[in-house]
Enzyme design. Sequence first.
Site, PDB file in Angstrom:
ATOM      1  N   GLU A   1       0.860  52.135  12.182  1.00  0.00           N
ATOM      2  CA  GLU A   1       1.414  52.597  13.146  1.00  0.00           C
ATOM      3  C   GLU A   1       2.924  52.888  13.176  1.00  0.00           C
ATOM      4  OE1 GLU A   1       0.134  49.578  16.032  1.00  0.00           O
ATOM      5  OE2 GLU A   1       1.833  48.061  15.149  1.00  0.00           O
TER       6      GLU A   1
ATOM      7  N   LYS B   1      -3.600  54.726  19.454  1.00  0.00           N
ATOM      8  CA  LYS B   1      -3.794  53.251  19.739  1.00  0.00           C
ATOM      9  C   LYS B   1      -3.528  53.180  21.275  1.00  0.00           C
ATOM     10  CE  LYS B   1      -1.049  49.177  19.211  1.00  0.00           C
ATOM     11  NZ  LYS B   1      -0.523  48.130  17.932  1.00  0.00           N
TER      12      LYS B   1
ATOM     13  N   HIS C   1       7.572  52.644  27.743  1.00  0.00           N
ATOM     14  CA  HIS C   1       6.466  52.180  27.021  1.00  0.00           C
ATOM     15  C   HIS C   1       5.911  51.015  27.636  1.00  0.00           C
ATOM     16  CE1 HIS C   1       4.546  52.837  22.974  1.00  0.00           C
ATOM     17  NE2 HIS C   1       4.747  51.522  22.850  1.00  0.00           N
TER      18      HIS C   1
ATOM     19  N   ASP D   1      -5.024  47.868  22.179  1.00  0.00           N
ATOM     20  CA  ASP D   1      -4.141  46.623  21.950  1.00  0.00           C
ATOM     21  C   ASP D   1      -3.986  45.970  23.233  1.00  0.00           C
ATOM     22  OD1 ASP D   1      -2.710  44.578  20.889  1.00  0.00           O
ATOM     23  OD2 ASP D   1      -0.915  45.987  20.267  1.00  0.00           O
TER      24      ASP D   1
ATOM     25  N   LYS E   1      -2.510  51.135  24.599  1.00  0.00           N
ATOM     26  CA  LYS E   1      -1.979  49.790  25.133  1.00  0.00           C
ATOM     27  C   LYS E   1      -2.470  49.498  26.596  1.00  0.00           C
ATOM     28  CE  LYS E   1       0.975  48.151  22.940  1.00  0.00           C
ATOM     29  NZ  LYS E   1       0.779  47.035  21.601  1.00  0.00           N
TER      30      LYS E   1
ATOM     31  N   GLU F   1      -7.403  45.069  19.289  1.00  0.00           N
ATOM     32  CA  GLU F   1      -6.383  44.490  18.682  1.00  0.00           C
ATOM     33  C   GLU F   1      -5.850  43.079  19.576  1.00  0.00           C
ATOM     34  OE1 GLU F   1      -3.140  47.020  17.381  1.00  0.00           O
ATOM     35  OE2 GLU F   1      -1.630  45.181  17.446  1.00  0.00           O
TER      36      GLU F   1
ATOM     37  N   LYS G   1       3.192  43.028   9.867  1.00  0.00           N
ATOM     38  CA  LYS G   1       4.362  43.213  10.250  1.00  0.00           C
ATOM     39  C   LYS G   1       5.512  42.415   9.461  1.00  0.00           C
ATOM     40  CE  LYS G   1       2.901  44.435  14.777  1.00  0.00           C
ATOM     41  NZ  LYS G   1       3.003  44.266  16.183  1.00  0.00           N
TER      42      LYS G   1
ATOM     43  N   ASP H   1      -3.131  40.235  15.804  1.00  0.00           N
ATOM     44  CA  ASP H   1      -1.765  40.826  15.571  1.00  0.00           C
ATOM     45  C   ASP H   1      -0.792  39.571  15.704  1.00  0.00           C
ATOM     46  OD1 ASP H   1       0.669  42.000  15.408  1.00  0.00           O
ATOM     47  OD2 ASP H   1       0.562  43.189  17.211  1.00  0.00           O
TER      48      ASP H   1
END
Length: 373
Positions: free
Chosen positions: A327, A167, A22, A198, A169, A224, A273, A249
Amino acid sequence: MVSPTIERIETSIVDLPTIRPHHLSMAVMKTQAMVIIRLLCSDGIEGIGESTTIGGLSYGPESPESIKLTIDNYIAPIVIGKDASKVQQAMLLIESNIQGNNFAKSGIETALWDAQGKRLNVSVATLLGGTVTHSLPVLWTLASGDTGKDIEEAQHYLSNKRHNTFKIKIGRNDPKVDIKHVTAIKKALGEEVKITVDVNQAWSESIAKNAIDSLQNAGVDLIEQPISKENIDGLSRLSAHFNVPIMPDESICTYTDAFKLAKKRAGDVFALKIAKAGGLRNILKIAGIAEAADILLYGGTMLEGTIGTVASAHVFSVLPSLAWGTELFAPLLLTDDIVTKKLTYKNGTLQLPDAPGLGVELDVDKLEKYKRK
Ligand code: MUC
Ligand code: MG
């Protein structure tokens, strides 16, 4: 009636592999390290919680190892022997004795709510005010590091209807490369599929101005954290300049941050979060500030496993409005789980379990298997 007390708190670091690497701007994850908390009470009830961050110390100010140490050496001694049924009181005591360490606090608060829900035979969402919805929209994050693989992944989840929003990255590569990447994915998925990006703080404000212009033209729906978390005035300027909504964020962790950002209109949407906020109660405070400021909400993740994810889902499900969905996909990014029954994901949503407490049960054999020795 005798009040139940907190007798023992056990913490373990659990390392679970991801289904594929990831790629984030600040780290490439191949495993996720989660601190799992077991809070044992004098009435025989056990509450479970999770404190998780991303990429060691590359994302947030606490590492898995520091979270475990904070709970074992500082939080547990404060609350052992205290009334387990008074969540607010226990958290106020922790907050008045311990600075920062919001990720650790969030996991402890989760375990307290879980225990109290089990004790009263109601869900955590019920304790927090009751659900507005049982079904939360959940996007999937494309972060394989390869445009073709991201497109294939998105098409797969569109065709099996598990997700309808993605989304992407970015921020690891040159902005021009990232823009090409996003534009290609958007084109392949088509007009109807909602895409957010993001950047995880990777751009300077001047780079962001040009890059967001291109992304807006490519049809991206939300941007983001494009710039440094410290550049709050920059977020205000970008939000005022662009039609595409800007979402802080990393800049918005606590309710105090929410107040500062709302005053400066440093964003159109806030990413919530539980870990950044220091727990579930603080999410409700941030949501109140956002609502008063006409700022929309998004249910974020620190890529927690099932326990942290479902804790987030409980508090998100009681919010009056969650205009940008969530998410909460991270249990699906992991190759295995440490709960006995996995969460239900279908038709682009996560279904909130309705068993007491968090509604999930720890699989102690799996915990043993993946626990760092
Ligand atoms: C972040 O910055 O939002 C959320 C989804 C994902 O893939 O990474 C996280 C962290
Ligand atoms: Mg983010």
